[in-house]
Design a protein around this motif. Structure first.
Motif, PDB file in Angstrom:
ATOM      1  N   PRO A 199       0.811  -1.223   0.000  1.00  0.00           N
ATOM      2  CA  PRO A 199       0.000   0.000   0.000  1.00  0.00           C
ATOM      3  C   PRO A 199       0.841   1.268   0.000  1.00  0.00           C
ATOM      4  CG  PRO A 199      -0.902  -1.607   1.538  1.00  0.00           C
ATOM      5  CD  PRO A 199       0.412  -2.164   1.065  1.00  0.00           C
ATOM      6  N   ALA A 200       2.018   1.215   0.617  1.00  0.00           N
ATOM      7  CA  ALA A 200       2.883   2.396   0.641  1.00  0.00           C
ATOM      8  C   ALA A 200       3.316   2.793  -0.763  1.00  0.00           C
ATOM      9  CB  ALA A 200       4.107   2.134   1.517  1.00  0.00           C
ATOM     10  N   ALA A 201       3.438   1.818  -1.655  1.00  0.00           N
ATOM     11  CA  ALA A 201       3.817   2.128  -3.036  1.00  0.00           C
ATOM     12  C   ALA A 201       2.695   2.878  -3.742  1.00  0.00           C
ATOM     13  CB  ALA A 201       4.158   0.840  -3.784  1.00  0.00           C
ATOM     14  N   VAL A 202       1.443   2.500  -3.469  1.00  0.00           N
ATOM     15  CA  VAL A 202       0.307   3.217  -4.061  1.00  0.00           C
ATOM     16  C   VAL A 202       0.244   4.634  -3.508  1.00  0.00           C
ATOM     17  CG1 VAL A 202      -2.189   3.214  -4.399  1.00  0.00           C
ATOM     18  CG2 VAL A 202      -0.942   1.050  -4.337  1.00  0.00           C
ATOM     19  N   ALA A 203       0.438   4.773  -2.184  1.00  0.00           N
ATOM     20  CA  ALA A 203       0.399   6.092  -1.563  1.00  0.00           C
ATOM     21  C   ALA A 203       1.498   6.982  -2.116  1.00  0.00           C
ATOM     22  CB  ALA A 203       0.530   5.961  -0.049  1.00  0.00           C
ATOM     23  N   ALA A 204       2.689   6.408  -2.316  1.00  0.00           N
ATOM     24  CA  ALA A 204       3.790   7.199  -2.861  1.00  0.00           C
ATOM     25  C   ALA A 204       3.480   7.647  -4.281  1.00  0.00           C
ATOM     26  CB  ALA A 204       5.076   6.379  -2.829  1.00  0.00           C
ATOM     27  N   ALA A 205       2.880   6.756  -5.081  1.00  0.00           N
ATOM     28  CA  ALA A 205       2.534   7.123  -6.452  1.00  0.00           C
ATOM     29  C   ALA A 205       1.479   8.219  -6.492  1.00  0.00           C
ATOM     30  CB  ALA A 205       2.057   5.892  -7.212  1.00  0.00           C
ATOM     31  N   ALA A 206       0.557   8.188  -5.526  1.00  0.00           N
ATOM     32  CA  ALA A 206      -0.524   9.182  -5.497  1.00  0.00           C
ATOM     33  C   ALA A 206      -0.129  10.442  -4.740  1.00  0.00           C
ATOM     34  CB  ALA A 206      -1.766   8.575  -4.854  1.00  0.00           C
ATOM     35  N   GLN A 207       1.108  10.482  -4.216  1.00  0.00           N
ATOM     36  CA  GLN A 207       1.548  11.598  -3.382  1.00  0.00           C
ATOM     37  C   GLN A 207       0.587  11.806  -2.208  1.00  0.00           C
ATOM     38  OE1 GLN A 207       1.497  12.508  -7.079  1.00  0.00           O
ATOM     39  NE2 GLN A 207       3.362  11.321  -6.870  1.00  0.00           N
ATOM     40  N   ALA A 208       0.124  10.691  -1.632  1.00  0.00           N
ATOM     41  CA  ALA A 208      -0.812  10.751  -0.509  1.00  0.00           C
ATOM     42  C   ALA A 208      -0.035  10.806   0.807  1.00  0.00           C
ATOM     43  CB  ALA A 208      -1.745   9.537  -0.524  1.00  0.00           C
ATOM     44  N   GLN A 209      -0.688  11.324   1.834  1.00  0.00           N
ATOM     45  CA  GLN A 209      -0.047  11.433   3.133  1.00  0.00           C
ATOM     46  C   GLN A 209      -0.118  10.132   3.920  1.00  0.00           C
ATOM     47  OE1 GLN A 209       1.668  14.179   4.087  1.00  0.00           O
ATOM     48  NE2 GLN A 209       1.251  14.842   1.985  1.00  0.00           N
ATOM     49  N   ALA A 210      -1.028   9.259   3.554  1.00  0.00           N
ATOM     50  CA  ALA A 210      -1.179   7.975   4.246  1.00  0.00           C
ATOM     51  C   ALA A 210      -1.544   6.928   3.205  1.00  0.00           C
ATOM     52  CB  ALA A 210      -2.270   8.056   5.322  1.00  0.00           C
ATOM     53  N   PRO A 211      -1.224   5.626   3.480  1.00  0.00           N
ATOM     54  CA  PRO A 211      -1.485   4.585   2.483  1.00  0.00           C
ATOM     55  C   PRO A 211      -2.934   4.503   2.028  1.00  0.00           C
ATOM     56  CG  PRO A 211      -0.017   3.771   4.195  1.00  0.00           C
ATOM     57  CD  PRO A 211      -0.472   5.122   4.636  1.00  0.00           C
ATOM     58  N   GLY A 212      -3.890   4.906   2.851  1.00  0.00           N
ATOM     59  CA  GLY A 212      -5.291   4.806   2.469  1.00  0.00           C
ATOM     60  C   GLY A 212      -5.806   5.990   1.674  1.00  0.00           C
ATOM     61  N   ASP A 213      -4.979   7.006   1.510  1.00  0.00           N
ATOM     62  CA  ASP A 213      -5.421   8.220   0.822  1.00  0.00           C
ATOM     63  C   ASP A 213      -5.163   8.138  -0.675  1.00  0.00           C
ATOM     64  OD1 ASP A 213      -6.102   9.224   3.249  1.00  0.00           O
ATOM     65  OD2 ASP A 213      -4.295  10.440   3.495  1.00  0.00           O
ATOM     66  N   GLY A 214      -6.047   8.788  -1.436  1.00  0.00           N
ATOM     67  CA  GLY A 214      -5.815   8.928  -2.866  1.00  0.00           C
ATOM     68  C   GLY A 214      -5.947   7.622  -3.624  1.00  0.00           C
ATOM     69  N   CYS A 215      -5.855   7.702  -4.927  1.00  0.00           N
ATOM     70  CA  CYS A 215      -5.887   6.520  -5.779  1.00  0.00           C
ATOM     71  C   CYS A 215      -5.156   6.853  -7.072  1.00  0.00           C
ATOM     72  CB  CYS A 215      -7.316   6.064  -6.053  1.00  0.00           C
ATOM     73  SG  CYS A 215      -8.352   7.305  -6.866  1.00  0.00           S
ATOM     74  N   VAL A 216      -4.778   5.814  -7.789  1.00  0.00           N
ATOM     75  CA  VAL A 216      -4.025   5.964  -9.034  1.00  0.00           C
ATOM     76  C   VAL A 216      -4.741   5.186 -10.128  1.00  0.00           C
ATOM     77  CG1 VAL A 216      -1.850   5.514 -10.210  1.00  0.00           C
ATOM     78  CG2 VAL A 216      -1.836   6.248  -7.820  1.00  0.00           C
ATOM     79  N   LEU A 217      -4.965   5.828 -11.266  1.00  0.00           N
ATOM     80  CA  LEU A 217      -5.564   5.187 -12.434  1.00  0.00           C
ATOM     81  C   LEU A 217      -4.516   5.127 -13.545  1.00  0.00           C
ATOM     82  CD1 LEU A 217      -8.997   7.044 -12.489  1.00  0.00           C
ATOM     83  CD2 LEU A 217      -8.623   4.658 -11.837  1.00  0.00           C
ATOM     84  N   PRO A 218      -4.236   3.940 -14.089  1.00  0.00           N
ATOM     85  CA  PRO A 218      -3.283   3.875 -15.207  1.00  0.00           C
ATOM     86  C   PRO A 218      -3.891   4.498 -16.464  1.00  0.00           C
ATOM     87  CG  PRO A 218      -3.694   1.701 -14.220  1.00  0.00           C
ATOM     88  CD  PRO A 218      -4.746   2.621 -13.718  1.00  0.00           C
ATOM     89  N   SER A 219      -3.041   5.120 -17.257  1.00  0.00           N
ATOM     90  CA  SER A 219      -3.514   5.597 -18.549  1.00  0.00           C
ATOM     91  C   SER A 219      -3.782   4.389 -19.450  1.00  0.00           C
ATOM     92  CB  SER A 219      -2.484   6.516 -19.204  1.00  0.00           C
ATOM     93  OG  SER A 219      -1.471   5.762 -19.840  1.00  0.00           O
ATOM     94  N   GLU A 220      -4.450   4.632 -20.563  1.00  0.00           N
ATOM     95  CA  GLU A 220      -4.769   3.533 -21.468  1.00  0.00           C
ATOM     96  C   GLU A 220      -3.541   2.979 -22.176  1.00  0.00           C
ATOM     97  OE1 GLU A 220      -9.426   4.218 -22.654  1.00  0.00           O
ATOM     98  OE2 GLU A 220      -7.902   4.932 -24.050  1.00  0.00           O
ATOM     99  N   LEU A 221      -2.406   3.658 -22.058  1.00  0.00           N
ATOM    100  CA  LEU A 221      -1.178   3.174 -22.680  1.00  0.00           C
ATOM    101  C   LEU A 221      -0.299   2.395 -21.706  1.00  0.00           C
ATOM    102  CD1 LEU A 221      -0.205   6.238 -24.885  1.00  0.00           C
ATOM    103  CD2 LEU A 221      -1.437   4.168 -25.542  1.00  0.00           C
ATOM    104  N   VAL A 222      -0.810   2.174 -20.498  1.00  0.00           N
ATOM    105  CA  VAL A 222      -0.110   1.356 -19.506  1.00  0.00           C
ATOM    106  C   VAL A 222      -0.912   0.081 -19.286  1.00  0.00           C
ATOM    107  CG1 VAL A 222       0.681   1.196 -17.117  1.00  0.00           C
ATOM    108  CG2 VAL A 222       0.942   3.336 -18.377  1.00  0.00           C
TER     109      VAL A 222
END
Length: 222
Positions: free
Chosen positions: A96-119
């Protein structure tokens, strides 16, 4: 011609017991309902994948980019693959920390990341980290480049990804790779956090020692 040759080569490898098609090992671009709060999500583009199985960021918000995104958010154990055949890049979301880091969230449960259609999003049934390493091997990357179609033979379509044949590591080896990769990625996050804390302290020290060049310095976070 390259695409036809790759399909034939993949069938030959599978027929000789030297591998399995990607579609048998993972779900390719699995579908899911759109994120509950898509406005809060970040979009992960090809350029955001680094060359070390991670995500570089900072990621733009959905209103900050023209790239169309998928509907399923990035989750733990996802393997992300660039469809730009000339420069294939792989990322593994190990925690979860990897998702939080990708979303620039302050905690692992914050934010979300959507891949572009080219990923491309791959959900391996077992050992996702081990197969992320396999995807980076030169023989597999050579297969991937032969799957490019359209747009000047630059991108791999999700429908063609099933024609990729992956070798099968021994279970003991795959387990060892998985565990070691997870440990190393966690250590890298900790090291980056330490470096960022040091950078923040150095910045505060500079501001404190040069008040004429900055506003009142604030104490760095412990």
């Amino acid at each position: 011609m390259d695409l036809c040759a790759q399909r034939a080569a993949a069938r030959a490898l599978v027929g000789r017991g030297l591998g399995l098609p990607l579609s048998a090992l993972a779900r390719i671009n699995p579908k899911a309902p759109r994120a509950a709060e898509p406005a809060r999500c970040r979009v992960l583009r090809i350029k955001d994948l680094d060359h070390q199985l991670g995500v570089a960021g900072p990621l733009p918000g959905r209103n900050e980019t023209a790239w169309r995104s998928q509907t399923r958010v990035v989750t733990v154990d996802d393997v992300l693959l660039s469809t730009f055949a000339a420069e294939p890049k792989v990322a593994y979301i190990d925690a979860p920390a990897a998702v939080a880091a990708a979303a620039q969230a302050q905690a692992p449960g914050d934010g979300c990341v959507l891949p572009s259609e080219l990923v491309l999003t791959l959900c391996f049934h077992r050992w996702p980290g081990a197969y992320a390493l396999v995807l980076e091997s030169p023989p597999v990357l050579a297969q991937w480049r032969r799957l490019a179609t359209g747009g000047g033979l630059r991108f791999v379509q999700p429908a063609e990804a099933a024609a990729l044949a992956l070798p099968l590591p021994e279970p003991e080896q795959a387990t060892a790779w998985q565990e070691r990769l997870t440990d190393l990625l966690a250590e890298r996050r900790a090291a980056r956090g330490t470096l960022q804390a040091l950078a923040d302290q150095l910045h505060w020290l500079y501001r404190a020692s040069h008040p004429e060049r900055s506003a009142q310095p604030e104490s760095p976070t412990a």
